[in-house]
Design a protein around this motif. Structure first.
Motif, short mmCIF file in Angstrom:
data_model
loop_
_atom_site.label_atom_id
_atom_site.label_comp_id
_atom_site.label_asym_id
_atom_site.label_seq_id
_atom_site.Cartn_x
_atom_site.Cartn_y
_atom_site.Cartn_z
N ARG A 1 11.10 1.68 -2.75
CA ARG A 1 9.77 2.26 -2.89
C ARG A 1 9.36 2.25 -4.35
O ARG A 1 10.04 2.81 -5.19
CB ARG A 1 9.74 3.70 -2.37
N SER A 2 8.25 1.61 -4.62
CA SER A 2 7.68 1.59 -5.97
C SER A 2 6.45 2.48 -5.99
O SER A 2 5.74 2.61 -5.01
CB SER A 2 7.27 0.17 -6.36
N GLU A 3 6.22 3.08 -7.13
CA GLU A 3 5.02 3.89 -7.32
C GLU A 3 4.40 3.56 -8.66
O GLU A 3 5.09 3.16 -9.59
CB GLU A 3 5.37 5.38 -7.26
N LYS A 4 3.11 3.73 -8.74
CA LYS A 4 2.38 3.48 -9.99
C LYS A 4 2.50 4.71 -10.89
O LYS A 4 2.36 5.83 -10.44
CB LYS A 4 0.91 3.21 -9.71
N GLN A 5 2.79 4.47 -12.17
CA GLN A 5 2.81 5.54 -13.16
C GLN A 5 1.96 5.09 -14.35
O GLN A 5 2.06 3.95 -14.79
CB GLN A 5 4.23 5.85 -13.62
N ASP B 1 0.85 -1.20 0.00
CA ASP B 1 0.00 0.00 0.00
C ASP B 1 0.88 1.24 0.00
O ASP B 1 1.30 1.74 1.04
CB ASP B 1 -0.92 -0.01 1.21
N GLU B 2 1.17 1.77 -1.19
CA GLU B 2 2.13 2.89 -1.31
C GLU B 2 1.61 4.19 -0.72
O GLU B 2 2.39 5.10 -0.48
CB GLU B 2 2.55 3.10 -2.76
N SER B 3 0.32 4.30 -0.46
CA SER B 3 -0.19 5.52 0.17
C SER B 3 -0.06 5.46 1.68
O SER B 3 -0.04 6.48 2.35
CB SER B 3 -1.65 5.76 -0.22
N LYS C 1 7.43 3.58 8.71
CA LYS C 1 7.65 4.91 8.12
C LYS C 1 6.54 5.20 7.10
O LYS C 1 6.19 4.34 6.30
CB LYS C 1 9.02 4.93 7.44
N THR C 2 5.99 6.40 7.17
CA THR C 2 4.89 6.76 6.27
C THR C 2 5.35 7.84 5.29
O THR C 2 6.30 8.57 5.56
CB THR C 2 3.68 7.29 7.07
N PRO C 3 4.66 7.96 4.17
CA PRO C 3 5.01 9.01 3.20
C PRO C 3 4.77 10.39 3.79
O PRO C 3 3.97 10.56 4.71
CB PRO C 3 4.06 8.75 2.04
N PHE D 1 5.85 4.07 3.48
CA PHE D 1 6.85 4.68 2.62
C PHE D 1 7.54 3.63 1.76
O PHE D 1 7.67 3.78 0.55
CB PHE D 1 7.88 5.45 3.45
N TRP D 2 8.02 2.54 2.37
CA TRP D 2 8.71 1.47 1.64
C TRP D 2 7.69 0.46 1.16
O TRP D 2 6.77 0.11 1.89
CB TRP D 2 9.75 0.80 2.51
N THR D 3 7.82 -0.02 -0.05
CA THR D 3 6.92 -1.05 -0.56
C THR D 3 7.55 -2.43 -0.52
O THR D 3 6.85 -3.43 -0.63
CB THR D 3 6.47 -0.73 -2.01
N GLN D 4 8.87 -2.50 -0.37
CA GLN D 4 9.55 -3.79 -0.24
C GLN D 4 10.81 -3.61 0.60
O GLN D 4 11.55 -2.64 0.43
CB GLN D 4 9.93 -4.36 -1.60
N ILE D 5 11.03 -4.55 1.51
CA ILE D 5 12.26 -4.60 2.30
C ILE D 5 12.84 -5.99 2.10
O ILE D 5 12.14 -6.99 2.24
CB ILE D 5 12.00 -4.33 3.79
N THR D 6 14.12 -6.06 1.75
CA THR D 6 14.79 -7.33 1.49
C THR D 6 16.02 -7.45 2.40
O THR D 6 16.79 -6.50 2.51
CB THR D 6 15.25 -7.43 0.03
N VAL D 7 16.18 -8.62 3.02
CA VAL D 7 17.36 -8.89 3.85
C VAL D 7 18.13 -10.03 3.20
O VAL D 7 17.58 -11.09 2.93
CB VAL D 7 16.96 -9.29 5.29
N THR D 8 19.41 -9.78 2.92
CA THR D 8 20.28 -10.78 2.29
C THR D 8 21.50 -11.00 3.18
O THR D 8 22.24 -10.05 3.44
CB THR D 8 20.75 -10.29 0.91
N PRO D 9 21.69 -12.22 3.68
CA PRO D 9 22.91 -12.48 4.45
C PRO D 9 24.14 -12.41 3.56
O PRO D 9 24.16 -12.96 2.46
CB PRO D 9 22.71 -13.92 4.97
N VAL D 10 25.14 -11.67 4.02
CA VAL D 10 26.45 -11.61 3.37
C VAL D 10 27.48 -11.95 4.44
O VAL D 10 27.14 -12.04 5.61
CB VAL D 10 26.73 -10.23 2.73
N LYS D 11 28.70 -12.12 4.07
CA LYS D 11 29.73 -12.57 5.01
C LYS D 11 29.74 -11.72 6.29
O LYS D 11 30.01 -10.53 6.25
CB LYS D 11 31.09 -12.49 4.32
#
Length: 104
Positions: free
Chosen positions: A55-59, A31-33, A93-95, A36-46
């Motif tokens: 954040r993605s928005e519709k155009q 829900d972009e309205s 966090k909100t817009p 604030f963030w539309t996707q959060i990704t966690v990637t383990p690194v060393k």
């Protein structure tokens, strides 16, 4: 790693394992309205974790509506507690006011 799995699952993340054995955790806040963030990704690194906030928005195009990534922040964090705390803060966090008015 099991503690990390349960902590991220409590926050709403889904664990996905790649064909190469790599592991990523995804949280979609579509829900972009409202968020604030539309996707959060966690990637383990060393010895750390890469946390990517996007954040993605519709155009509107000529023939269809596109989802366009407008903002990406990448943080590398070495402590689980710090990472969980930061994700919890960023998750709610909100817009800003102008973005909310324009998207209504």
């Amino acid at each position: 790693m099991m503690d990390l799995d349960s902590r991220l699952e409590e926050l709403g993340f889904c664990k996905k394992e790649g064909k190469d054995g790599s592991i990523k955790y995804f949280l979609y806040l579509n829900d972009e309205s409202k968020f604030f963030w539309t996707q959060i990704t966690v990637t383990p690194v060393k010895d750390a974790w890469q946390v990517t906030y996007s954040r993605s928005e519709k155009q509107v195009g000529l023939w269809k509506i596109h989802s366009v990534v407008k903002k990406i922040d990448v943080h590398v964090i070495s402590k689980i507690e710090t990472m969980i705390e930061e994700i919890s803060e960023q998750k709610v966090k909100t817009p800003d006011l102008l973005r909310r008015i324009c998207s209504s």
